[in-house]
Scaffold this motif. Sequence first.
Motif, PDB file in Angstrom:
ATOM      1  N   UNK B  85       0.837  -1.206   0.000  1.00  0.00           N
ATOM      2  CA  UNK B  85       0.000   0.000   0.000  1.00  0.00           C
ATOM      3  C   UNK B  85       0.875   1.261   0.000  1.00  0.00           C
ATOM      4  N   UNK B  86       1.941   1.229   0.793  1.00  0.00           N
ATOM      5  CA  UNK B  86       2.847   2.391   0.864  1.00  0.00           C
ATOM      6  C   UNK B  86       3.519   2.627  -0.486  1.00  0.00           C
ATOM      7  N   UNK B  87       3.927   1.515  -1.135  1.00  0.00           N
ATOM      8  CA  UNK B  87       4.585   1.649  -2.446  1.00  0.00           C
ATOM      9  C   UNK B  87       3.608   2.159  -3.494  1.00  0.00           C
ATOM     10  N   UNK B  88       2.396   1.645  -3.422  1.00  0.00           N
ATOM     11  CA  UNK B  88       1.353   2.076  -4.371  1.00  0.00           C
ATOM     12  C   UNK B  88       1.123   3.580  -4.256  1.00  0.00           C
ATOM     13  N   UNK B  89       1.084   4.029  -3.016  1.00  0.00           N
ATOM     14  CA  UNK B  89       0.833   5.433  -2.757  1.00  0.00           C
ATOM     15  C   UNK B  89       1.968   6.322  -3.302  1.00  0.00           C
ATOM     16  N   UNK B  90       3.181   5.897  -3.048  1.00  0.00           N
ATOM     17  CA  UNK B  90       4.344   6.662  -3.510  1.00  0.00           C
ATOM     18  C   UNK B  90       4.398   6.684  -5.039  1.00  0.00           C
ATOM     19  N   UNK B  91       4.111   5.524  -5.641  1.00  0.00           N
ATOM     20  CA  UNK B  91       4.142   5.396  -7.096  1.00  0.00           C
ATOM     21  C   UNK B  91       3.062   6.276  -7.733  1.00  0.00           C
ATOM     22  N   UNK B  92       1.881   6.273  -7.112  1.00  0.00           N
ATOM     23  CA  UNK B  92       0.771   7.076  -7.647  1.00  0.00           C
ATOM     24  C   UNK B  92       1.146   8.554  -7.670  1.00  0.00           C
ATOM     25  N   UNK B  93       1.867   8.997  -6.633  1.00  0.00           N
ATOM     26  CA  UNK B  93       2.278  10.405  -6.600  1.00  0.00           C
ATOM     27  C   UNK B  93       3.265  10.693  -7.726  1.00  0.00           C
ATOM     28  N   UNK B  94       4.205   9.742  -7.935  1.00  0.00           N
ATOM     29  CA  UNK B  94       5.192   9.905  -9.007  1.00  0.00           C
ATOM     30  C   UNK B  94       4.492   9.987 -10.358  1.00  0.00           C
ATOM     31  N   UNK B  95       3.573   9.031 -10.597  1.00  0.00           N
ATOM     32  CA  UNK B  95       2.853   8.999 -11.871  1.00  0.00           C
ATOM     33  C   UNK B  95       2.062  10.267 -12.073  1.00  0.00           C
ATOM     34  N   UNK B  96       1.473  10.743 -10.979  1.00  0.00           N
ATOM     35  CA  UNK B  96       0.696  11.981 -11.048  1.00  0.00           C
ATOM     36  C   UNK B  96       1.562  13.142 -11.481  1.00  0.00           C
TER      37      UNK B  96
END
Lengths: 241, 101
Positions: B85-96
């Motif tokens: 979940x933490x990785x998903x969150x960090x990745x989503x911010x990067x993609x954003x």
Amino acid sequence: MKLIAVTGAGAGLGRHIAQRALEQGYEVAGFSRSKPGKDPGFPLTVGDVTDHAAVAAFFASLRKKGASCQKESGKEGLWGIVNAAGIASMNLLPATPPATMADVLKVNLLGVMHCCAEGAKLLLRDSGRKGGRVVNFSSIAAPLALAGESVYAASKAGVETFTRCLARELAPFNITANVVAPGPIATGILRGLSQEQIDAVVQRQVVRRMAEPEDVWNLVRFLLDERSSMISGEIIHLGGV
Amino acid sequence: MISAEEAGDFIIRCIRAERGEQKDCPPLTGQSPLLGRDAVLTSLELVRLLLLLEDWCAEKGASFNWTSDAAMSGNRSAWRTVESLARHLALAQKDGRKDER
């Protein structure tokens, strides 16, 4: 003061429910495709329930508004969602344009899903520990499987099953979800039906009279009340089938 | 930008606050499951955690979209563990951020 969000609040049944809720002491936030000519007496956001972004923005605005006024005025945040927005198409299936089929499903079913998904998030925040209410609308056209209403009835049958599943998802949060399924009511949605057609449907009800918007409000009022906390996942046919 | 470590710490703090002090619970780590039979949270608590994450991201000027077709998949869900979940969150911010450019 409990806040109720009402879709389809610009006209017909939705407007009646919004106004009666206001009179009963609820704070009301309406959502409607068009702004009514006359001031409805409650704040109304113009938007389309089929537009997910518009629905999300509506509930986000309620969240902001709630956060800013709760402290000073004792307002309680979002307590209930009444999804009264709907359209009808009375037509034999082969004569129904595909675009109409899509519109009916989008407004009546997808629109309810959008509003429940976004509204539930706010209910979970505002009423997570206290509970909340979701009231959706079906029609006796679904259980009666009326000829000429296949697309409309299918969209409402979808709302019924959707709501039963949603009720289970929301139950741990003390949020109930129910469906009000009335027979014909004298609102704009019946435009295009002859009196004979309406009478034929009413004659198939247990209570053989046409419902008034106030009959619907009486049931919605009960479902919104804290005392209805043991009733969830139910389809209540107004008039009886 | 939110890092996976920062998100992981926040998630663990939220779970601790939600569960309180429970003696018989295994210690929380990145591998602590959030879904399934051994999940450290009930489904109700998981929803509350996701709402808290949404708020936390908003405070940091980021967005957290928790709609996903794989959300409840035992194999593919980003909510499988604290770390995923933490990785998903960090990745989503990067993609954003990539999308913004």
